[in-house]
Scaffold this active site. Structure first.
Site, mmCIF file in Angstrom:
data_model
loop_
_atom_site.group_PDB
_atom_site.id
_atom_site.type_symbol
_atom_site.label_atom_id
_atom_site.label_comp_id
_atom_site.label_asym_id
_atom_site.label_seq_id
_atom_site.Cartn_x
_atom_site.Cartn_y
_atom_site.Cartn_z
ATOM 1 C CB SER A 233 18.591 -54.477 18.516
ATOM 2 O OG SER A 233 19.303 -53.284 18.715
ATOM 3 C CD GLN A 255 22.160 -52.450 20.217
ATOM 4 O OE1 GLN A 255 21.142 -52.630 19.564
ATOM 5 N NE2 GLN A 255 22.145 -51.783 21.362
ATOM 6 C CG HIS A 258 18.477 -55.725 22.318
ATOM 7 N ND1 HIS A 258 17.479 -55.295 23.157
ATOM 8 C CD2 HIS A 258 19.262 -54.643 22.100
ATOM 9 C CE1 HIS A 258 17.648 -54.015 23.443
ATOM 10 N NE2 HIS A 258 18.721 -53.595 22.813
ATOM 11 C CD GLU A 322 18.179 -50.561 15.992
ATOM 12 O OE1 GLU A 322 17.204 -50.274 16.711
ATOM 13 O OE2 GLU A 322 18.774 -51.661 16.066
ATOM 14 C CG HIS A 323 21.877 -48.548 17.500
ATOM 15 N ND1 HIS A 323 21.233 -49.776 17.566
ATOM 16 C CD2 HIS A 323 21.105 -47.676 18.187
ATOM 17 C CE1 HIS A 323 20.118 -49.647 18.266
ATOM 18 N NE2 HIS A 323 20.012 -48.381 18.653
ATOM 19 C CG HIS A 415 -9.081 -29.611 -12.798
ATOM 20 N ND1 HIS A 415 -9.851 -30.731 -12.949
ATOM 21 C CD2 HIS A 415 -8.280 -29.844 -11.713
ATOM 22 C CE1 HIS A 415 -9.527 -31.622 -12.021
ATOM 23 N NE2 HIS A 415 -8.575 -31.105 -11.255
#
Length: 430
Positions: A233, A255, A258, A322-323, A415
């Site tokens: 994190s 954070q 973590h 991330e944040h 095709h």
């Protein structure tokens, strides 16, 4: 913690580097774990439980009795909190359901797209001293909303061979179909390869340490998809002179706690705010129960004084957190300047913990700079999008010449013929 004042832009690349393990060692370890799970299945997982978690487990599948017992062990206030969080997460993710819209691109040619749930998904939930039952909500709720038929959950047991009851309660509440006592890279290997007990899945979700991230990346060699490279994190906070140092410090530490490999970055445009936030971080750290882990994380973290908010945003976009927290007086006016971030929190009262638990947004987010090219988990993460088209006779007549010309120019005669033979049949009937 590392403090820098007005760093030159040429030094930013060094400042945005994350701490990593040597890649060769990771690959070697992950390969060995996958080989063991492939050869020995459940037996390998039981041995890995002993080796990595010091846990004695006879049966890796969680029984119905264990799930029922967990419901009795979770107290009513926590059950209510989990229920409210589930409702908010469901409300936000349900809003992401798109209605099918049919588009007529040419007269007689109709195209559209429909969602189909991924049939079997695997959810990894980290355990240890901080069992993330909130991540169960973040992953199982959108999986259930999407219509996934099988939702398989793996999480490491404690030393007594048990799973945290809040994890079991949340999993049952959100429709998880099977739960297994295995963690780390071996859990990813099991959901990738399948064992006697654990079914192989089509896509694996969930955060973890660098071994879990490496295992998820390795799983792609077996045609198993993953949500993203979601590793340790991280948070980046940008503060102006109106920021509250105590709030900023609390967000940084939320954070850092973590794990020792988490990273926090604090950018301030006011020297007083920078200095007071450093002091507050040290002060709040001393009273945290997980202060040793947080202290280790702070060793790799940065407190930086910037010239302006525009420069701070430029740095943030290069870091791609991330944040991202904008502890700014007028935070919303800077939204357009945000290019790379997993999830953004605006203003002094938008604590990152709100997104982690109960505001409704998903907390499974890209880390390690992957916010430059990945999004966080959403309802779309659990579905495949299938396109459809229907051409009437008129539609093929209107579009046929274009297809024939393009196919011929590419030298693909078959095709072209697939169109020509139909146009010929039409002309012969008329």
């Amino acid at each position: 913690m590392k403090i820098n004042k007005y760093p030159q832009k040429e030094t930013w690349a060094g400042l945005v580097k994350r701490p990593v393990l040597r890649r060769e060692k990771l690959t070697e370890t992950i390969t060995e774990i996958f080989n063991e799970v492939s050869k020995y299945g459940d037996r390998a997982l039981i041995e890995f439980n002993k080796k990595f978690d010091n846990a004695e487990v006879e049966n890796i599948k969680v029984s119905r009795e264990e799930i029922d017992a967990a419901g009795m062990l979770v107290d009513d206030p926590l059950k209510s909190a989990i229920q409210q969080a589930k409702e908010n997460i469901a409300k936000f993710h349900a809003s992401q359901v798109l209605q099918t819209e049919k588009i007529e691109t040419v007269k007689g040619v109709v195209c559209w797209r429909e969602n189909r749930a991924i049939g079997k998904v695997g959810i990894y939930i980290p355990g240890g001293p901080a069992p993330l039952f909130s991540t169960v909500l973040m992953l199982a709720v959108p999986a259930q909303l999407a219509g996934c038929k099988e939702i398989v959950l793996c999480t490491p047991p404690d030393q007594d061979g048990n799973i945290n009851p809040a994890i079991l309660y949340a999993a049952h509440l959100c429709g998880v179909t099977e739960i297994f006592k295995t963690g780390g890279a071996q859990a990813i290997a099991a959901m990738t390869l399948g064992t006697e007990s654990i079914p192989s899945v089509y896509k694996i979700f969930g955060p973890g340490n660098q071994y879990v991230v490496a295992a998820k990346e390795f799983a792609q060699n077996y045609k198993v998809a993953i949500d993203m490279p979601a590793g340790p994190s991280e948070v980046l906070v940008i503060a102006d002179e109106k920021a509250v140092p105590a709030f900023c410090a609390a967000d940084l530490l939320s954070q850092a706690e973590h794990g020792s490999d988490s990273q926090v970055v604090f950018l301030a445009t006011d020297e007083r705010i920078l200095e007071e936030t450093v002091k507050e971080t040290v002060k709040q750290l001393t009273v945290l129960p997980r202060n040793e882990l947080a202290a280790e994380a702070l060793k790799n973290s940065h407190f930086i004084l910037m010239e302006s908010l525009e420069e701070a945003l430029e740095f943030s976009n290069q870091y791609a957190p991330e944040h991202l927290i904008l502890a700014l007086e007028n935070a919303e006016q800077y939204i357009s300047g945000i290019e790379n971030a997993g999830s953004v929190f605006l203003g002094n009262y938008s604590c990152e913990s709100a997104g982690d638990y109960a505001s409704g947004t998903n907390h499974t987010l890209p880390t390690n700079g992957f916010a430059k090219n990945y999004s966080g988990v959403s309802l779309d993460s659990f579905v495949k999008k299938i396109t459809f088209q229907h051409l009437s006779e008129e539609g093929l007549k209107n579009l046929g010449k274009t297809i024939e010309l393009m196919a011929e120019a590419e030298g693909l005669s078959a095709h072209k013929n697939a169109v020509s033979i139909r146009l010929k049949e039409q002309n012969e009937r008329l």
